[in-house]
Design an enzyme around this catalytic site. Structure first.
Site, PDB file in Angstrom:
ATOM      1  CE1 TYR A 297      -4.418   1.278   0.706  1.00  0.00           C
ATOM      2  CE2 TYR A 297      -3.080   3.092   1.497  1.00  0.00           C
ATOM      3  CZ  TYR A 297      -4.298   2.597   1.074  1.00  0.00           C
ATOM      4  OH  TYR A 297      -5.390   3.419   1.029  1.00  0.00           O
ATOM      5  CE1 TYR A 341      -5.625   6.140  -1.369  1.00  0.00           C
ATOM      6  CE2 TYR A 341      -7.476   7.597  -1.824  1.00  0.00           C
ATOM      7  CZ  TYR A 341      -6.690   6.915  -0.930  1.00  0.00           C
ATOM      8  OH  TYR A 341      -6.957   6.999   0.422  1.00  0.00           O
TER       9      TYR A 341
END
Length: 388
Positions: A297, A341
């Protein structure tokens, strides 16, 4: 509680379908429609129909309730529906929830999804706005009045400490940004397709919140992503090779807060990800050397370095060299810095493609992929593997 023992979830469920909308800065349609498009695409990919679905999982920060998405997508009766909190920290936990439901017989086919207009609508990067009072939010009262108003400013505190602890400069974050954009440049689905960057580009980008530059921060995206989970047995009869969930874990550390845990004993690491790492290694029986691809991430580059260190790929303070030397294929879709995103759900999809052998940046022989969710918050992670 399985903090100290191997859990029994590994190997009982698999991801069999992935689907997404295009990734853009202005989708031109509602978040509900994005969710439904992604769900239908994932079911088509899995060779399943809406009638096969009996479970739904999403995030708490979502305007698309499970029941509403099910209705709009033509899904009928549900025996399981669930939401996971803490923003991007929920990404892999949605898959864990689905796997738990499948493994215990609560549901047979579960769809996990995330959809938002995060660029043209509500922008998480704009910081806290119109927040309702809550016990959790009270922690922000120690930071907001002093100018720590956005996620970048919160992460900058830990990033600055990391650099100080290991005698590094802000250039240490550059290899993560360059690596992500290298893979995004060859990924037609990525927003930054065809646009690689150099270390010099990174160093020349403007400050956002020192020591973070523009190219240390993920983009903001409109779009949707959905994932279909079912049993390993059923998965073997479906069109694609299953991505078996070898391990799934959630983690929160001591003195955990949501992005503002500045009163921990040490700001140069990510204790919540250490909890996840220990459980993933314990349950999967794997070691860092056996991971073929890392999908970490990357809302901000410093936390990618800290994750590599928490998982034991390298020693503390050595991750920038580890990334620069390309010792582990990292974020082969381009990550959230380069592709999109979507609170990490697009990373789960890339991990599945690597196991299937269908990634545009395929790593030959990839048999185990590590996926992580948001950091600085209670978080989660997965290890996916091939069937066999």
């Amino acid at each position: 509680m399985s903090l100290r023992t191997r859990d029994g979830l590994g190997g009982k469920a698999a991801i069999v379908g992935i689907g997404a909308t295009e990734f853009s800065k202005d989708s031109g349609r509602s978040e509900l429609r994005l969710a439904v498009e992604a769900v239908r695409a994932a079911l088509d990919d899995a060779g399943l129909s809406p009638a096969d679905v009996d479970g739904m999982v999403t995030f708490t920060m979502d305007t698309n309730p499970e029941i509403t998405v099910a209705q709009a997508a033509g899904i009928g009766e549900l025996s399981f529906f669930s939401r996971v909190h803490y923003g991007g920290g929920a990404a892999c936990a949605t898959i864990q929830q689905a796997a738990l439901a499948v493994a215990t017989g609560v549901a047979e086919v579960v769809v996990c999804y995330r959809a938002f207009n995060e660029r043209s609508g509500r922008r998480f990067g704009s910081g806290v706005q119109r927040r309702e009072p809550s016990a959790e939010g009270a922690a922000l009262g120690w930071s907001l009045p002093f100018g720590l108003l956005t996620p970048a400013s919160w992460v900058a505190m830990a990033a600055q400490r990391y650099l100080h602890t290991y005698g590094l400069t802000a250039d240490a974050f550059g290899p993560v940004a360059v690596t992500d954009r290298k893979y995004a440049a060859t990924n037609p689905a990525a927003y930054f397709h065809g646009k690689p960057i150099t270390l010099a580009d990174h160093a020349a980008s403007r400050w956002i919140a020192e020591p973070l530059r523009l190219l240390d921060c993920c983009q903001e995206t409109d779009g949707g992503q959905a994932i279909v989970v079912t049993s390993v047995e059923r998965a073997r009869d479906l069109p694609h090779p299953p991505a078996v969930i070898r391990a799934a874990a959630q983690g929160a550390g001591r003195a955990q807060e949501q992005m503002t845990g500045f009163y921990r004993d040490d700001l140069s690491g990510l204790p919540e990800m250490s909890v996840v790492a220990q459980q993933l290694w314990r349950t999967s029986g794997l070691a860092p050397s056996e991971v073929d691809v890392g999908i970490l991430y990357d809302h901000f580059t410093p936390f990618v370095l800290m994750q590599l260190e928490e998982f034991g790929f390298c020693e503390p303070g050595e991750a920038t060299g580890f990334v620069a030397e390309e010792r582990l294929p990292l974020n082969t879709h381009g990550g959230q810095l380069g592709e999109a995103y979507l609170h990490g759900m697009n990373g789960v999809a890339e991990a599945v493609r690597q196991i299937r052998g269908t990634s545009v940046n395929q790593i030959p022989g990839a048999a185990h992929t590590l996926v992580t969710a948001g950091t600085g918050v209670p978080t989660s992670g997965l290890i996916l593997g091939s069937d066999g």
